[in-house]
Scaffold this motif. Sequence first.
Motif, mmCIF file in Angstrom:
data_model
loop_
_atom_site.group_PDB
_atom_site.id
_atom_site.type_symbol
_atom_site.label_atom_id
_atom_site.label_comp_id
_atom_site.label_asym_id
_atom_site.label_seq_id
_atom_site.Cartn_x
_atom_site.Cartn_y
_atom_site.Cartn_z
ATOM 1 N N TRP A 1 0.856 -1.201 0.000
ATOM 2 C CA TRP A 1 0.000 0.000 0.000
ATOM 3 C C TRP A 1 0.889 1.246 0.000
ATOM 4 C CZ3 TRP A 1 -5.186 0.826 -0.242
ATOM 5 C CH2 TRP A 1 -5.702 2.023 0.250
ATOM 6 N N CYS B 1 2.190 2.582 -3.370
ATOM 7 C CA CYS B 1 1.257 2.958 -4.442
ATOM 8 C C CYS B 1 0.756 4.386 -4.285
ATOM 9 C CB CYS B 1 0.088 1.984 -4.464
ATOM 10 S SG CYS B 1 0.636 0.305 -4.868
ATOM 11 N N ASP B 2 0.378 4.964 -5.417
ATOM 12 C CA ASP B 2 -0.023 6.359 -5.463
ATOM 13 C C ASP B 2 -1.528 6.464 -5.721
ATOM 14 O OD1 ASP B 2 -0.501 5.888 -8.187
ATOM 15 O OD2 ASP B 2 1.364 6.805 -8.831
ATOM 16 N N PRO B 3 -2.044 7.699 -5.807
ATOM 17 C CA PRO B 3 -3.495 7.843 -5.995
ATOM 18 C C PRO B 3 -4.019 7.222 -7.293
ATOM 19 C CG PRO B 3 -2.574 9.883 -5.146
ATOM 20 C CD PRO B 3 -1.410 8.997 -5.516
ATOM 21 N N HIS C 1 4.423 17.893 -11.569
ATOM 22 C CA HIS C 1 3.058 18.201 -11.140
ATOM 23 C C HIS C 1 2.873 19.700 -10.919
ATOM 24 C CE1 HIS C 1 2.580 13.791 -9.777
ATOM 25 N NE2 HIS C 1 1.888 13.987 -10.870
ATOM 26 N N HIS D 1 -9.015 14.909 -8.661
ATOM 27 C CA HIS D 1 -10.130 14.749 -7.726
ATOM 28 C C HIS D 1 -11.454 14.574 -8.451
ATOM 29 C CE1 HIS D 1 -7.772 16.972 -4.304
ATOM 30 N NE2 HIS D 1 -7.361 15.753 -4.507
ATOM 31 N N TRP E 1 1.737 14.370 -4.772
ATOM 32 C CA TRP E 1 1.304 13.083 -5.318
ATOM 33 C C TRP E 1 2.070 11.951 -4.614
ATOM 34 C CZ3 TRP E 1 -2.337 11.600 -8.832
ATOM 35 C CH2 TRP E 1 -2.198 10.363 -9.467
ATOM 36 N N CYS F 1 0.710 10.597 -1.269
ATOM 37 C CA CYS F 1 -0.660 10.059 -1.185
ATOM 38 C C CYS F 1 -0.710 8.582 -1.571
ATOM 39 C CB CYS F 1 -1.597 10.877 -2.063
ATOM 40 S SG CYS F 1 -1.713 12.588 -1.475
ATOM 41 N N ASP F 2 -1.709 7.909 -1.023
ATOM 42 C CA ASP F 2 -1.843 6.473 -1.203
ATOM 43 C C ASP F 2 -3.043 6.160 -2.096
ATOM 44 O OD1 ASP F 2 -4.157 6.744 0.320
ATOM 45 O OD2 ASP F 2 -3.226 6.023 2.160
ATOM 46 N N PRO F 3 -3.311 4.884 -2.337
ATOM 47 C CA PRO F 3 -4.422 4.545 -3.241
ATOM 48 C C PRO F 3 -5.785 5.024 -2.748
ATOM 49 C CG PRO F 3 -2.926 2.677 -3.062
ATOM 50 C CD PRO F 3 -2.502 3.688 -2.018
ATOM 51 N N ALA F 4 -5.910 5.380 -1.460
ATOM 52 C CA ALA F 4 -7.171 5.963 -0.989
ATOM 53 C C ALA F 4 -7.237 7.450 -1.354
ATOM 54 C CB ALA F 4 -7.312 5.781 0.525
ATOM 55 N N GLY F 5 -6.179 7.963 -1.963
ATOM 56 C CA GLY F 5 -6.169 9.353 -2.418
ATOM 57 C C GLY F 5 -5.857 10.348 -1.315
ATOM 58 N N ILE F 6 -5.470 9.844 -0.150
ATOM 59 C CA ILE F 6 -5.136 10.737 0.966
ATOM 60 C C ILE F 6 -3.679 10.535 1.365
ATOM 61 C CG2 ILE F 6 -7.499 10.857 1.824
ATOM 62 C CD1 ILE F 6 -6.730 8.765 3.939
ATOM 63 N N PHE G 1 -0.383 9.434 3.015
ATOM 64 C CA PHE G 1 0.080 8.211 3.688
ATOM 65 C C PHE G 1 0.711 8.667 5.005
ATOM 66 C CE2 PHE G 1 3.438 4.823 4.098
ATOM 67 C CZ PHE G 1 2.552 3.785 4.375
ATOM 68 N N ASN G 2 0.128 8.207 6.103
ATOM 69 C CA ASN G 2 0.437 8.810 7.402
ATOM 70 C C ASN G 2 1.901 8.802 7.851
ATOM 71 O OD1 ASN G 2 -2.142 9.819 8.307
ATOM 72 N ND2 ASN G 2 -2.808 7.700 8.286
ATOM 73 N N TYR H 1 -5.251 15.930 1.427
ATOM 74 C CA TYR H 1 -5.345 15.474 0.045
ATOM 75 C C TYR H 1 -4.230 16.074 -0.809
ATOM 76 C CZ TYR H 1 -9.947 13.840 1.453
ATOM 77 O OH TYR H 1 -10.958 13.187 2.096
ATOM 78 N N PHE H 2 -3.984 15.456 -1.939
ATOM 79 C CA PHE H 2 -3.007 15.951 -2.915
ATOM 80 C C PHE H 2 -3.268 17.444 -3.177
ATOM 81 C CE2 PHE H 2 -1.962 15.799 -7.745
ATOM 82 C CZ PHE H 2 -0.706 16.317 -7.522
ATOM 83 N N ARG I 1 -11.830 1.889 1.414
ATOM 84 C CA ARG I 1 -10.647 2.748 1.502
ATOM 85 C C ARG I 1 -9.551 2.105 2.338
ATOM 86 N NH1 ARG I 1 -12.602 8.258 0.641
ATOM 87 N NH2 ARG I 1 -10.782 9.101 1.661
#
Lengths: 149, 149, 149, 149
Positions: free
Chosen positions: A12, A15-17, B35, B50, C12, C15-20, C22-23, C72-73, D56
């Motif tokens: 996870w 990987c990117d958005p 970007h 988005h 970019w 951010c992770d596949p959830a689009g937010i 990555f902590n 978010y991105f 998610r």
Amino acid sequence: MFTATQRFRVEWAHCDPAGIIFNPNYYIWMDSGTHALLQAAGFDLIGNTHSDPLFRGCPLVASNMAFKKPLYFGDVTLLTSRVEKFGKTSFVVTHEFSKGEDPQPVATGSEVRVWGYSDPEQPEKLVARLLPEEVKLMLSVDKTVDVTV
Amino acid sequence: MFTATQRFRVEWAHCDPAGIIFNPNYYIWMDSGTHALLQAAGFDLIGNTHSDPLFRGCPLVASNMAFKKPLYFGDVTLLTSRVEKFGKTSFVVTHEFSKGEDPQPVATGSEVRVWGYSDPEQPEKLVARLLPEEVKLMLSVDKTVDVTV
Amino acid sequence: MFTATQRFRVEWAHCDPAGIIFNPNYYIWMDSGTHALLQAAGFDLIGNTHSDPLFRGCPLVASNMAFKKPLYFGDVTLLTSRVEKFGKTSFVVTHEFSKGEDPQPVATGSEVRVWGYSDPEQPEKLVARLLPEEVKLMLSVDKTVDVTV
Amino acid sequence: MFTATQRFRVEWAHCDPAGIIFNPNYYIWMDSGTHALLQAAGFDLIGNTHSDPLFRGCPLVASNMAFKKPLYFGDVTLLTSRVEKFGKTSFVVTHEFSKGEDPQPVATGSEVRVWGYSDPEQPEKLVARLLPEEVKLMLSVDKTVDVTV
């Protein structure tokens, strides 16, 4: 040539958005591939880094990659690394990432590295030394080792 | 060509046991540069990511870098990014990293990217679409914008 | 207490596949926050790292975070860092991430760090030394400095 | 409880100028540990991420770690992950990193995660749903699986 293979799981975190692997991860894995290649070939890179304060590993001079197909979360990729060419103070390592039985690589790349030391007079300064003959010999042995952790 | 510049500080996190920047960080910064270049030129990359579930950003096809001089913890580097060449569905972005007043870059690289969408029939599949003329025009304007956060 | 603020743009790459975001990126930014805090307060952390081969920065003993709202991105977040408590050889730094005018932080965290040196007899061994009084004083000054690059 | 173990090699890429692991890497590995735990327990996290556009993953609400001993380049660490507690929409995962035969962990941490979905009305909005009973059952089975790639 001596060849090192290792498997990586696409996490996870990688990987990117867009839901696919973020490509700089491949460059991080190539770095791992080269270090593991030297270690497995018989040059104790890790020990030398610890024991010789002047040894700086093998700094990159240049690198490149072509990305053919994306990898997704959960995929396992196999990295195959070997030296392609030796220079006086440098060497070129080629890396191929493949997935499953697909004979087409998902990505291919190469790195140009030097045999790096700190200048004893100015420790911050990096100097390239002659690539030792014994290291060239180790990396030229026709053998494949899997270095997956 | 439209040019985006931004400063990065080399953090402890970016450096390796040799005390210098770990090179894959440059690839991460080139990604940021591209970007920011699109966003600053007037194409709302972030908004499109988005709002358009099929838009996948601009996936990398290939990238490369040459590393001339190391960067150290605490250094500030300036990244200068611009398009070098337009293809039908792809474009090449060149990136130059410099430090202070030194006219010699510390590192230079380039990226080949495509205008990427998910295939509506198979969302996992990535397809390259024609690079919009308006995007080419935006990226061709002779102007420099600093996009440092 | 002395307070350092700095802005980060969510890329970019973050951010992770959830689009937010990555902590773990927050933990990397807290690390930057603490280093910048010391540097801005007047302790030349970077210089000492370069000039004193025994100085090991301020290694982490523990850290934690609570994540309230995603980023978010394209978002810009402001990190605010200051010391919360001094121990004999350790100190606690609190970090707050906010977004725009929202008074509610998006994430808050803290780090426990020690004043770290290599043991001169066994350079691989890390030892904690007394936190210098002058460093405590510097970090106690009531002042806020923006350290955005 | 169901337990997942996996080995990681500390790479050059994971280490900082102090020559030890950069701690945020542990948070990245805990993330991997939780994902692998769910997958190995029988919940197809990866498949669901691909097939259910609203799923998610399991976003983090909070995390923490204590770092007892450093890891060095070349070390291999074993991560042991299992659920410690179930809430209504959340669960706590504990993670322990050990090295070799040493019974003392090098680092321990925990994560609080929620069962996360996009709000169907506002896909950007994240909502926590009830943790499915079947997932709780899977994660409660008394079994250990090694998930090293």
